[in-house]
Design a protein around this motif. Structure first.
Motif, PDB file in Angstrom:
ATOM      1  N   ALA A 130       0.932  -1.091   0.097  1.00 39.96           N
ATOM      2  CA  ALA A 130       0.047   0.054   0.158  1.00 39.96           C
ATOM      3  C   ALA A 130       0.782   1.375  -0.011  1.00 39.96           C
ATOM      4  CB  ALA A 130      -0.944   0.036   1.252  1.00 39.96           C
ATOM      5  N   VAL A 131       1.822   1.177   0.810  1.00 41.20           N
ATOM      6  CA  VAL A 131       2.833   2.663   0.955  1.00 41.20           C
ATOM      7  C   VAL A 131       3.549   2.625  -0.326  1.00 41.20           C
ATOM      8  CG1 VAL A 131       4.621   3.491   2.180  1.00 41.20           C
ATOM      9  CG2 VAL A 131       3.010   2.209   3.507  1.00 41.20           C
ATOM     10  N   GLU A 132       4.139   1.744  -0.904  1.00 38.61           N
ATOM     11  CA  GLU A 132       4.814   1.857  -2.069  1.00 38.61           C
ATOM     12  C   GLU A 132       4.023   2.135  -3.157  1.00 38.61           C
ATOM     13  OE1 GLU A 132       6.991  -1.887  -2.599  1.00 38.61           O
ATOM     14  OE2 GLU A 132       8.371  -1.507  -1.222  1.00 38.61           O
ATOM     15  N   ALA A 133       2.879   1.731  -3.396  1.00 39.25           N
ATOM     16  CA  ALA A 133       1.755   2.316  -4.472  1.00 39.25           C
ATOM     17  C   ALA A 133       1.648   3.712  -4.388  1.00 39.25           C
ATOM     18  CB  ALA A 133       0.359   1.517  -4.278  1.00 39.25           C
ATOM     19  N   LEU A 134       1.465   4.033  -3.103  1.00 42.68           N
ATOM     20  CA  LEU A 134       1.046   5.587  -2.600  1.00 42.68           C
ATOM     21  C   LEU A 134       2.211   6.543  -3.136  1.00 42.68           C
ATOM     22  CD1 LEU A 134      -0.790   7.982  -1.934  1.00 42.68           C
ATOM     23  CD2 LEU A 134       0.118   7.434   0.449  1.00 42.68           C
ATOM     24  N   VAL A 135       3.531   5.960  -2.825  1.00 44.09           N
ATOM     25  CA  VAL A 135       4.780   6.746  -2.828  1.00 44.09           C
ATOM     26  C   VAL A 135       5.001   6.845  -4.371  1.00 44.09           C
ATOM     27  CG1 VAL A 135       7.201   6.731  -2.532  1.00 44.09           C
ATOM     28  CG2 VAL A 135       5.675   6.150  -0.685  1.00 44.09           C
ATOM     29  N   ALA A 136       4.856   5.836  -5.062  1.00 41.21           N
ATOM     30  CA  ALA A 136       4.956   5.780  -6.726  1.00 41.21           C
ATOM     31  C   ALA A 136       4.199   6.653  -7.177  1.00 41.21           C
ATOM     32  CB  ALA A 136       4.769   4.212  -7.219  1.00 41.21           C
ATOM     33  N   ALA A 137       2.799   6.703  -6.864  1.00 40.14           N
ATOM     34  CA  ALA A 137       1.740   7.718  -7.543  1.00 40.14           C
ATOM     35  C   ALA A 137       2.356   9.220  -7.164  1.00 40.14           C
ATOM     36  CB  ALA A 137       0.384   7.284  -7.104  1.00 40.14           C
ATOM     37  N   ARG A 138       2.608   9.347  -5.772  1.00 37.39           N
ATOM     38  CA  ARG A 138       3.121  10.912  -5.692  1.00 37.39           C
ATOM     39  C   ARG A 138       4.205  11.164  -6.253  1.00 37.39           C
ATOM     40  NH1 ARG A 138       0.672  12.756  -1.055  1.00 37.39           N
ATOM     41  NH2 ARG A 138      -1.510  12.065  -1.023  1.00 37.39           N
ATOM     42  N   ALA A 139       5.189  10.095  -6.421  1.00 31.87           N
ATOM     43  CA  ALA A 139       6.507  10.524  -7.080  1.00 31.87           C
ATOM     44  C   ALA A 139       6.331  10.628  -8.600  1.00 31.87           C
ATOM     45  CB  ALA A 139       7.596   9.266  -6.894  1.00 31.87           C
ATOM     46  N   ALA A 140       5.499  10.012  -9.140  1.00 32.76           N
ATOM     47  CA  ALA A 140       4.946  10.318 -10.591  1.00 32.76           C
ATOM     48  C   ALA A 140       4.292  11.828 -10.972  1.00 32.76           C
ATOM     49  CB  ALA A 140       4.098   8.988 -11.244  1.00 32.76           C
TER      50      ALA A 140
END
Length: 258
Positions: A77-87
């Motif tokens: 869950a955290v990595e998906a959120l971080v990847a979305a924010r980074a994109a």
């Protein structure tokens, strides 16, 4: 300072679970005193990374299967959120750096495949040619045709998803099967096909584990403990014994002489 050096090392997995942490080795490795090292181990024990055993010293704490599943779910869950924010917040330089790193990883994979295939010379050139050929546009059509085909494919996928959504929750064990860690709709359907719908097929959970070959087997040798999965194999059929002819007595001639 000792905690800053010991902590990341334990988190990276450099130390095996249940591994003894010997103070003399750690003080020589990190160039610190025993007082600082013991304070660092105490703080790591409070964070759940180290176990302090009376009269036996410290060792790396072993993570249970339930904790590993929880950590995996949280990381997903955290990595998906971080990847979305980074994109969303990535700058042009970040995007260029990511593309360059992706291209380097792709080239490394292609070079490894060529080496495994037996190539020894010109690997870099061949990998570059393969990458260039794969990135060339293939089977392109007119923009109007491609747009119509894309709309038709999306409509078919939407219809298929709607039919699947109608049929998925119809099974009474749908929520139970899909609640297993790492089990989704597709893998849950395969799991149901393997186990079946007959609730009287297995008397208890042990029988189901034995059928699936997932009963854990613990092997201990000295300080090493390994937990693996039992793989069920069919029993070999016993070989038929060769038939032995009964012992015969001395032959009797027609004339009656032996």
């Amino acid at each position: 300072m000792g905690r800053q050096r010991c902590g990341p090392r334990s988190c990276r997995g450099d130390s095996a679970p249940r591994q003894r942490l010997i103070e003399t080795e750690l003080t020589e490795r990190y160039g610190t005193t025993r007082f600082v090292l013991r304070n660092a181990l105490t703080r790591l024990a409070g964070e759940g990374l180290v176990e302090l055993q009376p009269n036996r010293g410290a060792r790396v704490r072993e993570i249970s299967a339930a904790e590993a599943i929880e950590i995996t779910e949280i990381r997903r869950a955290v990595e998906a959120l971080v990847a979305a924010r980074a994109a969303q917040r990535a700058s042009p330089d970040d995007i260029a750096a990511l593309r360059a790193r992706g291209a380097a990883m792709t080239t490394a994979v292609e070079q490894l495949a060529l080496r495994k295939a037996g190539r020894q010379r010109g690997i870099d050139r061949q990998a570059a040619e393969i990458s260039e050929a794969l990135h060339l546009p293939q089977l392109r059509q007119a923009p109007l045709v491609e747009d119509a085909m894309g709309r038709q494919a999306l409509a078919l996928l939407a219809t298929l998803n709607a039919e699947c959504d109608k049929r998925r929750p119809a099974h009474p064990d749908y929520e139970v099967i899909t609640s297993f860690p790492g089990t989704g709709d597709l893998s849950g359907g395969r799991l149901l096909a393997e186990i079946g719908d007959d609730r009287a097929r297995f008397t208890d959970a042990r029988a189901l584990k034995a059928y699936a070959g997932s009963a854990p087997v613990t092997r201990a040798s000295g300080r090493t403990i390994k937990i693996s999965t039992a793989i069920m194999s069919p029993r070999p059929r016993p070989r038929p014994r060769p038939r032995t002819s009964p012992s015969r007595g001395p032959r009797v001639c027609k004339s009656g002489n032996r």
